[in-house]
Design a protein around this motif. Structure first.
Motif, PDB file in Angstrom:
ATOM      1  N   UNK A 168     112.472  20.572  44.965  1.00 48.93           N
ATOM      2  CA  UNK A 168     113.464  19.714  44.302  1.00 48.93           C
ATOM      3  C   UNK A 168     114.876  20.053  44.777  1.00 48.93           C
ATOM      4  N   UNK A 169     115.154  21.341  44.872  1.00 49.48           N
ATOM      5  CA  UNK A 169     116.481  21.766  45.337  1.00 49.48           C
ATOM      6  C   UNK A 169     116.749  21.318  46.762  1.00 49.48           C
ATOM      7  N   UNK A 170     115.675  21.172  47.557  1.00 51.05           N
ATOM      8  CA  UNK A 170     115.813  20.751  48.953  1.00 51.05           C
ATOM      9  C   UNK A 170     115.857  19.226  49.094  1.00 51.05           C
ATOM     10  N   UNK A 171     115.814  18.520  47.976  1.00 52.12           N
ATOM     11  CA  UNK A 171     115.947  17.067  48.015  1.00 52.12           C
ATOM     12  C   UNK A 171     114.661  16.290  47.821  1.00 52.12           C
ATOM     13  N   UNK A 172     113.530  16.985  47.701  1.00 52.86           N
ATOM     14  CA  UNK A 172     112.265  16.290  47.453  1.00 52.86           C
ATOM     15  C   UNK A 172     112.255  15.751  46.026  1.00 52.86           C
ATOM     16  N   UNK A 173     111.610  14.595  45.855  1.00 56.61           N
ATOM     17  CA  UNK A 173     111.591  13.967  44.536  1.00 56.61           C
ATOM     18  C   UNK A 173     110.177  13.648  44.045  1.00 56.61           C
ATOM     19  N   UNK A 174     109.170  14.103  44.791  1.00 57.54           N
ATOM     20  CA  UNK A 174     107.791  13.893  44.339  1.00 57.54           C
ATOM     21  C   UNK A 174     106.912  15.012  44.864  1.00 57.54           C
ATOM     22  N   UNK A 175     106.087  15.585  43.988  1.00 63.31           N
ATOM     23  CA  UNK A 175     105.111  16.582  44.408  1.00 63.31           C
ATOM     24  C   UNK A 175     103.732  16.150  43.935  1.00 63.31           C
ATOM     25  N   UNK A 176     102.725  16.468  44.740  1.00 65.74           N
ATOM     26  CA  UNK A 176     101.333  16.244  44.358  1.00 65.74           C
ATOM     27  C   UNK A 176     100.640  17.583  44.288  1.00 65.74           C
ATOM     28  N   UNK A 177     100.156  17.943  43.105  1.00 69.82           N
ATOM     29  CA  UNK A 177      99.437  19.197  42.905  1.00 69.82           C
ATOM     30  C   UNK A 177      98.005  19.022  43.395  1.00 69.82           C
ATOM     31  N   UNK A 178      97.573  19.913  44.302  1.00 68.37           N
ATOM     32  CA  UNK A 178      96.285  19.746  44.962  1.00 68.37           C
ATOM     33  C   UNK A 178      95.275  20.802  44.551  1.00 68.37           C
ATOM     34  N   UNK A 179      94.036  20.367  44.409  1.00 66.53           N
ATOM     35  CA  UNK A 179      92.911  21.264  44.204  1.00 66.53           C
ATOM     36  C   UNK A 179      91.633  20.464  44.332  1.00 66.53           C
ATOM     37  N   UNK A 180      90.534  21.120  44.685  1.00 68.38           N
ATOM     38  CA  UNK A 180      89.263  20.398  44.748  1.00 68.38           C
ATOM     39  C   UNK A 180      88.905  19.865  43.362  1.00 68.38           C
ATOM     40  N   UNK A 181      89.323  20.596  42.336  1.00 70.76           N
ATOM     41  CA  UNK A 181      89.087  20.191  40.954  1.00 70.76           C
ATOM     42  C   UNK A 181      90.226  20.751  40.105  1.00 70.76           C
TER      43      UNK A 181
END
Length: 475
Positions: free
Chosen positions: A217-230
């Motif tokens: 977020x501090x670097x300017x990103x505005x969307x994250x997707x949390x990843x896992x097989x489950x």
């Protein structure tokens, strides 16, 4: 699982990621790395970890494999044609190796772990074979190749999460990024190779996940997707702080990431029907910046086939989870995975899958004809006895059904205003922007000079194609 925005696509086997040009963070060796990724989002996330490890060891990255000193393919074993694509791609690297005998060629990821030393025996071009839990060993393995040896490390780990490594964002738009929250899988679905190629499930330190989200977020990103097989089985025991021994579950982690900033949009993938809880759904409904979208693989609408698949839920359980989603988050988009022609599947059971699709009316889906994978429980226990022409005919029926439902969902969006995060220019026109709405649907709209990629806008959807909403920015 990969999230594609077209209902007739399967997992993103054809997509390939190439590293951007970046300077090394350690002392430069003058050597260049090229990395190409296939398969699921986890593979693309892993490639960013690999790039980070090698940049710390003095490598630079390049978008052109012909000027690279080290070429890696991060592979997928989920379907046979994914593996064939990798083999074909390796043959394309032969000419580069002929011109540069010192070129190091490596195979990473799930396919590397599954086939192990066979790669070195059958593919003379390959110098390095590295499994998903051994990426820290890459500098050492490259040194072995430099000394004239072949190198293999496919050992699986019960602890490795790469939590301390800050991934290098490859091919990034600077707006959206993946965050891996766990590795491996404890679900032994009979058709799946993942437990054998990625090892047992382990969750990453929740504090490191939140820190990575904050840094993005501090670097300017505005969307994250949390990843896992489950992701729903995420469970981390806090070792320090005010409540040592406290166990953080996925619903709690989701809230922690959402609280980084209301301007940071949060997505996640993949959910398992046996594990997704009402607590997760209530957390989603409580935070406006957690997107109302869930990927909930069904695989089959038949309880008997689900039992053969070892999915550990039945038709009624799955429908109950869908009902809970619709009750707690009425506007939630739902996507799924469907396999046609699994071992012994009857025509009546195929019809049960079609009726499940009618019941849910998925926003989009990833659809496959069953492909037996060596080493899986299904390959050992069941005969792959559904004829290929029947598998393909059933798949066509599933695809056609999904196209109807996708259009239905899109038409329901027309005439409504959607909050959209601008991702960049539309693929078809530099006069239009594109971005996704809360339900993960692609939206295209004319450029407004007041707004730039990375900003949120409200878009009135005026019409739709089979896979996209088209509209205009409104106040």
């Amino acid at each position: 699982m990969i999230e594609l925005q077209h209902t007739t696509k399967t997992h993103d086997e054809s997509r390939q990621g190439e590293a951007l040009d970046m300077l090394p963070t350690g002392k430069s060796t003058g050597r260049k790395l090229y990395i190409e990724s296939y398969g699921c989002q986890m593979n693309f996330s892993d490639s960013e970890i690999v790039a980070s490890i090698l940049l710390d060891n003095g490598f630079e990255t390049t978008k052109d494999y012909k000027e690279a000193d080290v070429v890696f393919i991060n592979t997928c074993s989920i379907r046979e044609n994914a593996e064939q694509r990798v083999r074909n791609r390796l043959k394309e690297f032969e000419s580069a190796k002929a011109k540069n005998p010192g070129l190091v060629v490596g195979v990473l990821g799930c396919m590397a772990e599954r086939l192990k030393s066979k790669f070195l025996e059958e593919e003379k071009l390959v110098d390095v074979v590295v499994g998903p839990d051994a990426y820290r060993d890459l500098p050492n393995l490259i040194d072995k190749v430099d000394d004239g040896n072949k190198a293999v490390n496919v050992l699986l780990s019960r602890e490795e999460t790469y939590a301390d490594i800050s991934p290098v964002r490859l091919n990034s738009n600077g707006i959206s990024a993946f965050i891996s929250i766990m590795r491996g899988c404890d679900n032994m679905c009979s058709f799946c190779v993942v437990p054998f190629t990625r090892g047992r499930e382990r969750s990453r330190d929740c504090h490191s996940v939140v820190k990575e989200a904050q840094d993005l977020f501090n670097a300017g990103y505005r969307e994250v997707t949390l990843l896992g097989q489950n992701v729903d089985s995420y469970k981390y025991s806090v070792a320090e702080g005010e409540t040592p021994g406290q166990v953080v579950n996925f619903a709690q982690l989701l809230a922690m990431v959402a609280e980084v900033s209301p301007e940071l949009r949060v997505r996640f993938s993949t959910s398992h029907p046996k594990d997704i809880t009402d607590e997760v759904l209530h957390t989603m409904s409580r935070y406006e910046n957690i997107c109302n979208y869930i990927h909930l693989p069904v695989q089959s609408g038949s309880s008997r086939v689900l039992e053969l698949m070892n999915r550990t839920y039945d038709r009624e359980w799955y429908m109950d989870r869908v009902n809970a989603i619709r009750r707690i988050i009425p506007t939630c988009g739902i996507s799924t995975d469907v396999i046609t022609g699994f071992c012994t599947e009857t025509e009546e059971e195929h019809q049960e899958t079609l009726s499940m699709m009618d019941y849910v009316k998925y926003d989009f889906a990833y659809m496959f004809a069953y492909s037996e994978r060596p080493g899986t429980l299904a390959a050992k226990r069941y005969e792959d006895d559904v004829p290929e022409e029947v598998k393909k005919r059933r798949l066509t029926e599933v695809v056609n059904k999904q196209q109807e439902h996708s259009l239905y969902r899109l038409q329901n969006f027309v005439g409504k205003v959607h909050k959209v995060l601008i991702e960049g220019f539309s693929k078809r026109s530099d006069q239009d922007y594109c971005g996704r709405n809360d339900q993960n649907t692609m939206v295209v709209f004319p450029i407004d000079e007041r707004f730039k990629p990375g900003q949120y806008v409200h878009v009135l959807a005026e019409r739709c194609t089979s896979a996209t909403l088209i509209g205009r920015i409104v106040e």
